[in-house]
Design a protein around this motif. Structure first.
Motif, short mmCIF file in Angstrom:
data_model
loop_
_atom_site.label_atom_id
_atom_site.label_comp_id
_atom_site.label_asym_id
_atom_site.label_seq_id
_atom_site.Cartn_x
_atom_site.Cartn_y
_atom_site.Cartn_z
N MET A 297 0.87 -1.16 -0.15
CA MET A 297 -0.16 -0.12 -0.18
C MET A 297 0.88 1.24 -0.07
SD MET A 297 -3.06 -0.91 2.66
CE MET A 297 -4.37 -2.13 2.38
N LYS A 298 0.24 2.34 -0.37
CA LYS A 298 0.89 3.65 -0.26
C LYS A 298 0.89 4.19 1.23
CE LYS A 298 -1.99 6.24 -2.70
NZ LYS A 298 -2.54 7.15 -3.68
N LEU A 299 2.27 4.86 1.37
CA LEU A 299 2.45 5.35 2.74
C LEU A 299 1.15 6.31 3.30
CD1 LEU A 299 6.06 6.12 2.76
CD2 LEU A 299 5.13 4.17 3.67
N PRO A 300 1.00 6.22 4.75
CA PRO A 300 0.04 7.40 5.05
C PRO A 300 0.58 8.81 4.66
CG PRO A 300 0.73 5.82 6.83
CD PRO A 300 1.90 5.57 5.61
N GLY A 301 -0.53 9.64 4.56
CA GLY A 301 -0.36 10.90 4.01
C GLY A 301 -0.02 11.12 2.55
N GLU A 302 0.09 10.31 1.50
CA GLU A 302 0.31 10.50 0.39
C GLU A 302 -0.75 11.19 -0.28
OE1 GLU A 302 3.71 8.95 -1.43
OE2 GLU A 302 3.50 10.14 0.39
N SER A 303 -2.16 11.00 0.03
CA SER A 303 -3.15 11.55 -0.65
C SER A 303 -3.34 13.09 -0.52
CB SER A 303 -4.53 11.02 -0.23
OG SER A 303 -4.87 11.13 1.22
N LYS A 304 -2.80 13.52 0.73
CA LYS A 304 -2.62 14.89 1.12
C LYS A 304 -1.72 15.90 0.21
CE LYS A 304 -2.23 18.19 4.82
NZ LYS A 304 -2.25 18.17 6.43
N GLN A 305 -0.37 15.26 0.36
CA GLN A 305 0.77 15.80 -0.35
C GLN A 305 1.93 14.72 -0.58
OE1 GLN A 305 2.14 19.56 1.00
NE2 GLN A 305 4.16 19.39 -0.20
N PRO A 306 1.79 13.92 -1.91
CA PRO A 306 2.73 12.74 -1.97
C PRO A 306 4.05 13.22 -1.89
CG PRO A 306 1.03 13.24 -3.73
CD PRO A 306 0.96 14.55 -2.88
N GLY A 307 4.93 12.21 -1.13
CA GLY A 307 6.22 12.29 -1.06
C GLY A 307 6.94 11.32 -1.58
N ALA A 308 6.59 10.03 -1.67
CA ALA A 308 7.25 8.82 -2.54
C ALA A 308 7.64 9.20 -3.79
CB ALA A 308 6.49 7.49 -2.27
N TRP A 309 8.51 8.75 -4.36
CA TRP A 309 8.69 8.74 -5.92
C TRP A 309 9.44 7.55 -6.40
CZ3 TRP A 309 11.82 10.33 -1.91
CH2 TRP A 309 13.40 10.24 -1.95
N LEU A 310 9.72 7.41 -7.72
CA LEU A 310 10.21 6.30 -8.35
C LEU A 310 11.68 6.63 -8.40
CD1 LEU A 310 8.06 5.52 -11.81
CD2 LEU A 310 7.91 4.39 -9.45
N ARG A 311 12.25 5.58 -7.73
CA ARG A 311 13.87 5.70 -7.34
C ARG A 311 14.56 4.51 -7.88
NH1 ARG A 311 16.78 3.22 -3.52
NH2 ARG A 311 18.29 4.37 -2.22
N SER A 312 15.76 4.72 -8.14
CA SER A 312 16.59 3.94 -8.41
C SER A 312 16.98 2.91 -7.24
CB SER A 312 17.93 4.26 -9.19
OG SER A 312 17.87 4.81 -10.47
N SER A 313 16.65 1.63 -7.56
CA SER A 313 17.01 0.79 -6.44
C SER A 313 18.39 0.18 -6.28
CB SER A 313 16.08 -0.67 -6.65
OG SER A 313 16.15 -1.32 -7.84
N MET A 314 19.03 0.39 -7.80
CA MET A 314 20.43 0.19 -8.11
C MET A 314 20.73 0.87 -8.99
SD MET A 314 22.43 -3.51 -8.56
CE MET A 314 22.32 -3.87 -7.06
N GLU A 315 21.89 1.20 -9.34
CA GLU A 315 22.28 2.11 -10.37
C GLU A 315 23.63 1.32 -10.90
OE1 GLU A 315 21.92 6.33 -9.82
OE2 GLU A 315 21.46 5.68 -7.80
#
Length: 431
Positions: A297-315
């Protein structure tokens, strides 16, 4: 935009200290430049971290690459994450930097600032990014230069064990509306209604999670110039207060259990043993916890102002001193664009940024991995811009954060004083 359509603290601290001392741009390939032939191929070295399963899969990919490119041999070097950065720092200092190596977190910024990484624009003819999802190429840009290429993307998530919820008689949360207050309340309720030894959650001390928390509060973890922390003392204090509340109310285990759980292998954590209802986690780690049908699931609070983003898990990066940069680039291109490689790697390094490959491997994934793919689509739909890569000097932030958080949980320091101390110490590192 749909994405589908377009590890110990002590070891990390030691690595960060070693990095500061030795990253001076030194390092070179073991082999003089030459043109490879089938009879006398060029040899490049590739270093990564991971468990035995990842090592086995990677060696299979290497063999497939060599079969398709008989003029190039790849020497694979696998290391456990806990000692990977120490080993890299030693090799760089000794002039034995691998030609291609895996990176993550704050390290690309550290290495790029000291001239260790090759500007990949110099080998752009060998690397095709035309099928990469929107924004994923830019994840590897630092100060306008392309220093790394994502091996796969992930994001912060909340992993849920429905069986723990059901056994406790607690309803699953609605991740479109829930808040951090809801999270703490639900976690405490799960603990209260579960057998002894089962808990609602455990606190997570991670700089990327803290970056999400900052962004949800309209701030950033670091300032745009990377010279100091951007998160305010008040916002950071509330984060420490949340973690302390979880242990004080019984929503999470004791401080000593939290520390023990944080250093355990995924399958040995409370979540891995089916004794935890919720866990803040990297999306690509869900399959590591358990074979049970977990939910993401999405983290709490994401509907109000999203903070998560697509990030490189490895580069992937190339040494600036590699004598075979074109061959190294061809190998990276194979890792991120070849269908045979993707079928072997699947989502082990995160979901492929190449959308054609993501579509091709999704039917091959386990149920939990398909849930991850669907979750990343949801994060992509939020259309949240990724923050700038963590700056030089920030590789030690994780250790500092864990130290202060542990002191807060044990009651050795107040959340407010922890916030002040963390900001001061990290700012010194950045300076």
């Amino acid at each position: 935009m749909k994405f589908g359509l377009s590890k110990s603290v002590k070891g990390m601290a030691a690595a960060a200290a070693a990095l500061t001392l030795v990253l001076t741009g030194c390092g070179s390939s073991q082999q003089a430049a030459k043109v490879g032939t089938a009879e006398d191929p060029v040899t490049i070295r590739f270093a990564w971290w991971g468990n035995d399963s990842r090592a086995k899969t990677t060696m299979e990919v290497i063999k497939a690459f060599e079969a398709a490119n008989p003029t190039i041999k790849v020497q694979g070097e696998n290391t456990e994450y806990s000692s990977y950065w120490d080993k890299m720092a030693t090799q760089i200092a000794g002039g034995t930097t691998p030609d291609v190596f895996a990176m993550s977190g704050a390290y690309p910024g550290e290495y790029a600032s000291r001239g260790v990484l090759l500007d990949l624009d110099k080998v752009k003819e060998q690397i095709d990014t035309s099928k990469f999802a929107e924004g994923t190429v830019d994840l590897g840009k630092i100060d306008g230069k392309q220093y790394t290429l994502t091996a796969g993307v992930n994001s912060m998530s909340m992993v849920i064990d429905p069986k723990v919820f059901e056994a406790a008689g607690v309803a699953l949360p609605n991740d479109e509306t829930w808040t951090w207050e809801d999270y703490a309340r639900i976690a405490a309720e799960i603990t209260q209604k579960s057998p002894s030894g089962t808990f609602g959650t455990t606190p997570m001390a991670n700089d990327s999670f803290l970056a999400v928390w900052a962004r949800q509060n309209g701030e950033s973890l670091y300032t745009d110039d990377g010279k100091k922390m951007g998160i305010s003392e008040n916002t950071l204090t509330r984060w420490f207060e949340l973690n302390k509340k979880l242990t004080d109310t019984g929503a999470a285990p004791s401080a000593s259990q939290v520390v023990e759980d944080g250093s355990a292998q995924p399958e040995m954590t409370l979540m891995g043993q089916g004794k935890q209802g919720m866990k803040i986690s990297w999306s690509n780690q869900m399959t590591s916890y358990s074979g049970a049908p977990l939910v993401m699931m999405k983290l709490p609070g994401e509907s109000k102002q999203p903070g998560a983003w697509l990030r490189s898990s490895m580069e992937y990066a190339i040494s600036s001193k590699s004598s075979q940069p074109k061959e190294a680039a061809l190998f990276i291109n194979y890792l991120v664009n070849n269908l045979d490689a993707a079928k072997l790697i699947k989502s082990d390094r995160g979901m492929p940024a190449n959308t054609d490959l993501k579509a091709a491997i999704t039917p091959l994934l386990k149920e939990t991995q398909q849930k991850e793919a669907a979750y990343l689509d949801r994060i992509a739909e939020l259309d949240v811009e990724a923050p700038k890569p963590f700056p030089a000097g920030s590789s030690a932030t994780m250790e500092v954060l864990n130290r202060y958080n542990t002191d807060v949980l044990f009651g050795k320091i107040s959340p407010r004083d922890a916030a002040k101390g963390l900001i001061s110490e990290v700012n010194q590192n950045l300076a």
